[in-house]
Design a protein around this motif. Structure first.
Motif, PDB file in Angstrom:
ATOM      1  N   ALA A 128       0.847  -1.192   0.000  1.00 45.04           N
ATOM      2  CA  ALA A 128       0.000   0.000   0.000  1.00 45.04           C
ATOM      3  C   ALA A 128       0.884   1.245   0.000  1.00 45.04           C
ATOM      4  O   ALA A 128       1.539   1.538   0.986  1.00 45.04           O
ATOM      5  CB  ALA A 128      -0.908  -0.011   1.228  1.00 45.04           C
ATOM      6  N   PRO A 129       0.929   1.969  -1.106  1.00 45.41           N
ATOM      7  CA  PRO A 129       1.802   3.144  -1.198  1.00 45.41           C
ATOM      8  C   PRO A 129       1.170   4.405  -0.606  1.00 45.41           C
ATOM      9  O   PRO A 129      -0.050   4.560  -0.616  1.00 45.41           O
ATOM     10  CB  PRO A 129       1.971   3.307  -2.708  1.00 45.41           C
ATOM     11  CG  PRO A 129       0.670   2.830  -3.266  1.00 45.41           C
ATOM     12  CD  PRO A 129       0.211   1.707  -2.367  1.00 45.41           C
ATOM     13  N   LEU A 130       2.013   5.284  -0.119  1.00 44.14           N
ATOM     14  CA  LEU A 130       1.582   6.585   0.389  1.00 44.14           C
ATOM     15  C   LEU A 130       1.679   7.570  -0.775  1.00 44.14           C
ATOM     16  O   LEU A 130       2.718   7.652  -1.431  1.00 44.14           O
ATOM     17  CB  LEU A 130       2.511   6.995   1.533  1.00 44.14           C
ATOM     18  CG  LEU A 130       2.077   8.159   2.405  1.00 44.14           C
ATOM     19  CD1 LEU A 130       0.796   7.845   3.155  1.00 44.14           C
ATOM     20  CD2 LEU A 130       3.186   8.506   3.395  1.00 44.14           C
ATOM     21  N   ALA A 131       0.586   8.304  -1.004  1.00 44.38           N
ATOM     22  CA  ALA A 131       0.526   9.083  -2.244  1.00 44.38           C
ATOM     23  C   ALA A 131       0.017  10.511  -2.027  1.00 44.38           C
ATOM     24  O   ALA A 131      -1.120  10.841  -2.362  1.00 44.38           O
ATOM     25  CB  ALA A 131      -0.353   8.356  -3.259  1.00 44.38           C
ATOM     26  N   LEU A 143       2.617  11.973  -5.869  1.00 43.72           N
ATOM     27  CA  LEU A 143       3.920  11.331  -5.680  1.00 43.72           C
ATOM     28  C   LEU A 143       3.692   9.968  -5.039  1.00 43.72           C
ATOM     29  O   LEU A 143       3.280   9.882  -3.878  1.00 43.72           O
ATOM     30  CB  LEU A 143       4.787  12.208  -4.776  1.00 43.72           C
ATOM     31  CG  LEU A 143       6.220  11.740  -4.507  1.00 43.72           C
ATOM     32  CD1 LEU A 143       7.055  11.767  -5.782  1.00 43.72           C
ATOM     33  CD2 LEU A 143       6.868  12.622  -3.444  1.00 43.72           C
ATOM     34  N   ILE A 144       3.949   8.887  -5.791  1.00 44.00           N
ATOM     35  CA  ILE A 144       3.587   7.555  -5.306  1.00 44.00           C
ATOM     36  C   ILE A 144       4.714   6.569  -5.611  1.00 44.00           C
ATOM     37  O   ILE A 144       5.135   6.465  -6.740  1.00 44.00           O
ATOM     38  CB  ILE A 144       2.246   7.113  -5.958  1.00 44.00           C
ATOM     39  CG1 ILE A 144       1.744   5.791  -5.406  1.00 44.00           C
ATOM     40  CG2 ILE A 144       2.349   7.006  -7.476  1.00 44.00           C
ATOM     41  CD1 ILE A 144       0.293   5.485  -5.788  1.00 44.00           C
ATOM     42  N   ASP A 145       5.370   6.008  -4.698  1.00 43.62           N
ATOM     43  CA  ASP A 145       5.204   5.923  -3.269  1.00 43.62           C
ATOM     44  C   ASP A 145       6.113   6.958  -2.610  1.00 43.62           C
ATOM     45  O   ASP A 145       7.281   7.050  -2.947  1.00 43.62           O
ATOM     46  CB  ASP A 145       5.555   4.489  -2.849  1.00 43.62           C
ATOM     47  CG  ASP A 145       5.470   4.224  -1.358  1.00 43.62           C
ATOM     48  OD1 ASP A 145       5.139   5.123  -0.580  1.00 43.62           O
ATOM     49  OD2 ASP A 145       5.742   3.083  -0.947  1.00 43.62           O
ATOM     50  N   SER A 146       5.610   7.683  -1.646  1.00 45.69           N
ATOM     51  CA  SER A 146       6.418   8.731  -1.041  1.00 45.69           C
ATOM     52  C   SER A 146       7.034   8.302   0.286  1.00 45.69           C
ATOM     53  O   SER A 146       7.574   9.128   1.007  1.00 45.69           O
ATOM     54  CB  SER A 146       5.577   9.987  -0.831  1.00 45.69           C
ATOM     55  OG  SER A 146       4.768   9.845   0.296  1.00 45.69           O
ATOM     56  N   GLY A 147       6.954   7.017   0.633  1.00 46.49           N
ATOM     57  CA  GLY A 147       7.647   6.611   1.855  1.00 46.49           C
ATOM     58  C   GLY A 147       7.130   5.386   2.582  1.00 46.49           C
ATOM     59  O   GLY A 147       7.631   5.058   3.652  1.00 46.49           O
ATOM     60  N   ALA A 148       6.164   4.671   2.006  1.00 50.13           N
ATOM     61  CA  ALA A 148       5.577   3.571   2.776  1.00 50.13           C
ATOM     62  C   ALA A 148       6.354   2.259   2.671  1.00 50.13           C
ATOM     63  O   ALA A 148       6.521   1.561   3.666  1.00 50.13           O
ATOM     64  CB  ALA A 148       4.132   3.349   2.351  1.00 50.13           C
ATOM     65  N   ASN A 149       6.835   1.916   1.473  1.00 50.74           N
ATOM     66  CA  ASN A 149       7.387   0.568   1.268  1.00 50.74           C
ATOM     67  C   ASN A 149       8.807   0.619   0.727  1.00 50.74           C
ATOM     68  O   ASN A 149       9.013   0.924  -0.441  1.00 50.74           O
ATOM     69  CB  ASN A 149       6.536  -0.199   0.250  1.00 50.74           C
ATOM     70  CG  ASN A 149       5.056  -0.135   0.570  1.00 50.74           C
ATOM     71  OD1 ASN A 149       4.587  -0.835   1.449  1.00 50.74           O
ATOM     72  ND2 ASN A 149       4.341   0.737  -0.115  1.00 50.74           N
ATOM     73  N   MET A 150       9.776   0.315   1.547  1.00 54.08           N
ATOM     74  CA  MET A 150      11.149   0.308   1.079  1.00 54.08           C
ATOM     75  C   MET A 150      11.359  -0.881   0.128  1.00 54.08           C
ATOM     76  O   MET A 150      10.733  -1.921   0.273  1.00 54.08           O
ATOM     77  CB  MET A 150      12.116   0.173   2.254  1.00 54.08           C
ATOM     78  CG  MET A 150      12.155   1.387   3.185  1.00 54.08           C
ATOM     79  SD  MET A 150      12.672   2.918   2.367  1.00 54.08           S
ATOM     80  CE  MET A 150      11.232   3.934   2.620  1.00 54.08           C
ATOM     81  N   ASP A 151      12.268  -0.703  -0.825  1.00 52.57           N
ATOM     82  CA  ASP A 151      12.726  -1.783  -1.706  1.00 52.57           C
ATOM     83  C   ASP A 151      11.578  -2.515  -2.407  1.00 52.57           C
ATOM     84  O   ASP A 151      11.488  -3.747  -2.375  1.00 52.57           O
ATOM     85  CB  ASP A 151      13.582  -2.771  -0.895  1.00 52.57           C
ATOM     86  CG  ASP A 151      14.795  -2.082  -0.261  1.00 52.57           C
ATOM     87  OD1 ASP A 151      15.577  -1.478  -0.996  1.00 52.57           O
ATOM     88  OD2 ASP A 151      14.936  -2.145   0.973  1.00 52.57           O
ATOM     89  N   SER A 152      10.701  -1.748  -3.047  1.00 52.02           N
ATOM     90  CA  SER A 152       9.607  -2.357  -3.801  1.00 52.02           C
ATOM     91  C   SER A 152      10.118  -2.992  -5.089  1.00 52.02           C
ATOM     92  O   SER A 152      11.194  -2.676  -5.573  1.00 52.02           O
ATOM     93  CB  SER A 152       8.548  -1.301  -4.143  1.00 52.02           C
ATOM     94  OG  SER A 152       7.834  -0.955  -2.986  1.00 52.02           O
ATOM     95  N   LYS A 153       9.316  -3.885  -5.629  1.00 55.11           N
ATOM     96  CA  LYS A 153       9.645  -4.608  -6.855  1.00 55.11           C
ATOM     97  C   LYS A 153       8.951  -3.947  -8.064  1.00 55.11           C
ATOM     98  O   LYS A 153       7.966  -3.237  -7.885  1.00 55.11           O
ATOM     99  CB  LYS A 153       9.167  -6.058  -6.732  1.00 55.11           C
ATOM    100  CG  LYS A 153       9.768  -6.809  -5.550  1.00 55.11           C
ATOM    101  CD  LYS A 153      11.194  -7.234  -5.833  1.00 55.11           C
ATOM    102  CE  LYS A 153      11.809  -8.006  -4.672  1.00 55.11           C
ATOM    103  NZ  LYS A 153      12.076  -7.149  -3.487  1.00 55.11           N
ATOM    104  N   PRO A 154       9.446  -4.230  -9.272  1.00 57.74           N
ATOM    105  CA  PRO A 154       8.864  -3.614 -10.476  1.00 57.74           C
ATOM    106  C   PRO A 154       7.340  -3.796 -10.591  1.00 57.74           C
ATOM    107  O   PRO A 154       6.627  -2.828 -10.861  1.00 57.74           O
ATOM    108  CB  PRO A 154       9.596  -4.332 -11.614  1.00 57.74           C
ATOM    109  CG  PRO A 154      10.938  -4.652 -11.039  1.00 57.74           C
ATOM    110  CD  PRO A 154      10.673  -5.008  -9.601  1.00 57.74           C
ATOM    111  N   HIS A 155       6.829  -5.014 -10.367  1.00 55.70           N
ATOM    112  CA  HIS A 155       5.385  -5.188 -10.548  1.00 55.70           C
ATOM    113  C   HIS A 155       4.595  -4.473  -9.452  1.00 55.70           C
ATOM    114  O   HIS A 155       3.427  -4.149  -9.625  1.00 55.70           O
ATOM    115  CB  HIS A 155       5.008  -6.675 -10.631  1.00 55.70           C
ATOM    116  CG  HIS A 155       5.193  -7.417  -9.352  1.00 55.70           C
ATOM    117  ND1 HIS A 155       6.418  -7.903  -8.946  1.00 55.70           N
ATOM    118  CD2 HIS A 155       4.315  -7.736  -8.371  1.00 55.70           C
ATOM    119  CE1 HIS A 155       6.276  -8.508  -7.766  1.00 55.70           C
ATOM    120  NE2 HIS A 155       5.018  -8.418  -7.406  1.00 55.70           N
TER     121      HIS A 155
END
Lengths: 337, 337
Positions: A128-131, A143-155
């Protein structure tokens, strides 16, 4: 769920406490007749604040709680242990379906954890991204993701792009929003590994209006509507923008005070400077939604006053009435299949 | 190597061509008597420019070349194929030891590739970071890596921190520079995987004055002297700062022009605004060194005029006289052993 849009408010969160949160809630109910607010917090404190206003008692309900989530402690521990905190109780209202949305000015970390753990992600949504929307010369971008999930994957970034696009079109009102990925050059071959792997996924996706890369220098000029990036980069963009705008204004003020001539000029241009800075007044834009959850979770600034709370609550109404989550669910399911 | 510091200049690079590059070189020889410049470029063009000045012919040598590296083509191909380009010839002067340093306003990509491929890295240095100084409210900070190496590893960031620290202390003149890693919060547990793994390495390193994390919002206030980050994040910081400062000034100007009152004020505060913006005039700070190579490679802006070229050449003198590469070699060898 009634014809009302019910928003569970963490009345104890933020630097300004119940005073500003309650005022914002009251103002929101006055501005929009479909708003129903659940004010979660210390009963005495909240009722004391409420007593200062005339309001529609059918649309403001106090939900008494006994604890408060601290900004200084571990977010995970706070959410796990403080079951009767204003934040946890308000989040549970969304989880149970007795509220459509949640707004808090409390600990950012706790909101992110609580949103994912208590409210939970929609089926198929991995993160769940912070936007938040951020201002630019022409208007705003998401601006998505602005800080919720570190090291996200391409998909996962692809999911962010879809969710951000739906939000920007239906809540902020930008038709066919231009989606771009943050990159260090315009060519498809540029970037780090994550960007190189994400770019083709965005390019192939038919659900979004992907326009390619956006270089950070063009973001303030409004080069795109939905800015896709991983959370670390997004947080750098968000925080550096805030810091730099503040530092520049301080430097200009200091420089203006160095001579009589510029001091007089400073008085005359003050309204113009204020006009520019008001565009950077984040209170105007409501809060930052955490997208992809089973309900809407909105984070507002720790320094939020009543104006930001009011705007965030009204934003929840648009989100709910526009059935954003149904639209997100549809697009994400297409991807999963 | 003589008592002179010899700088090989790519006289054909940049948007302004030989005119500004040659002028900058001439001014540098006038300002510092130890400077010897090799002006690599089209002989007719360079000599035509030189003919406009009085200069010490013993300290300016024209090195005729027949080709030019393009900014629009693949940097790797350009460096490989254009053996007689002003850039490649100038880089080879450093490689052969007939020059101490190289300066170019040409293709950034080609400079990065050429620096690593032609000049080559020092023993033990895994990656050569690009490290410009960027302005802040109190002075300048060094941003390392600002765009040279995507997806660096923790121990490579440790090398960047050491090299940046030595450069900042000895060339920029900041004693015991405060080194910090860009992060999304102040706590050690914060960050993405790269930052979490790099933090303890920096903390344990006795060669640097590590002060912990720096949040992007504090960078413009001068919260640290050496800003360590991976190249993608560094490039975002560099480019967003440039873009945002420019956009804010444009917005202020536009707002000032909306009324007679603010127009008059605008005329009066103009010197103050100019004062602030001159701090953001990157020409003042010379160029961005590519550190860790067997010789100094300096990249200046594509838009550079004579002032930036002159300052970059003088910066090469400090770098060479301070024996920065010997100091870097010593610290890196300590790490390798």
């Amino acid at each position: 769920m009634s014809e009302f849009v019910t928003v569970a408010v963490d009345a104890m969160g933020g630097d300004n406490g119940a005073k500003e949160m309650v005022k914002g809630a009251v103002l929101a109910t006055k501005e929009n007749e479909t708003v129903h607010v659940l004010l979660c917090g210390n009963q005495d404190v909240v009722e004391q604040e409420l007593s200062q206003y005339e309001y529609d008692a059918e649309r403001i309900t106090v939900v008494p709680t006994t604890e408060e989530v601290s900004c200084d402690a571990s977010p995970v521990m706070e959410i796990q242990k403080k079951k009767d905190s204003s934040m946890v109780v308000a989040l549970k209202k969304v989880k149970e379906g007795s509220a459509d949305a949640f707004v808090s000015a409390g600990s950012s970390g706790a909101i992110l954890v609580g949103g994912q753990v208590i409210v939970g992600r929609m089926k198929g949504v991995e993160r769940a991204p912070l936007a938040p929307v951020i201002p630019n010369m022409k208007g705003v971008s998401l601006l998505i993701d602005s800080g919720a999930n570190m090291d996200s994957k391409p998909h996962q970034l692809l999911q962010f792009a879809k969710m951000g696009s739906i939000y920007m079109e239906n809540v902020v009102g930008i038709p066919n929003p231009r989606v771009a990925i943050v990159n260090i050059g315009m060519e498809e071959a540029k970037g780090n590994q994550l960007v190189k792997e994400t770019y083709p996924l965005l390019k192939e996706c038919e659900d979004i209006n992907f326009i390619g890369s956006v270089e950070p220098r063009d973001i303030p000029y409004g080069a795109c509507d939905v800015i896709v990036c991983d959370a670390f980069v997004g947080n750098v963009i968000l925080k550096l923008s805030e810091g730099l705008a503040g530092a520049l204004v301080k430097m200009i003020k200091a420089e203006v005070m160095t001579s009589t001539r510029t001091k007089i000029g400073g008085v005359l241009v003050k309204p113009a400077l204020k006009g520019v800075m008001s565009k950077f007044d984040t209170a105007e834009y409501g809060g930052a939604p955490l997208l992809g959850l089973k309900g809407l979770v909105v984070k507002i600034h720790g320094t939020a006053t009543h104006a930001e709370m009011k705007n965030a609550i009204l934003q929840c109404v648009d989100f709910t009435e526009q059935k954003i989550n149904d639209k997100i669910q549809e697009k994400i399911q297409n991807q999963v299949q």
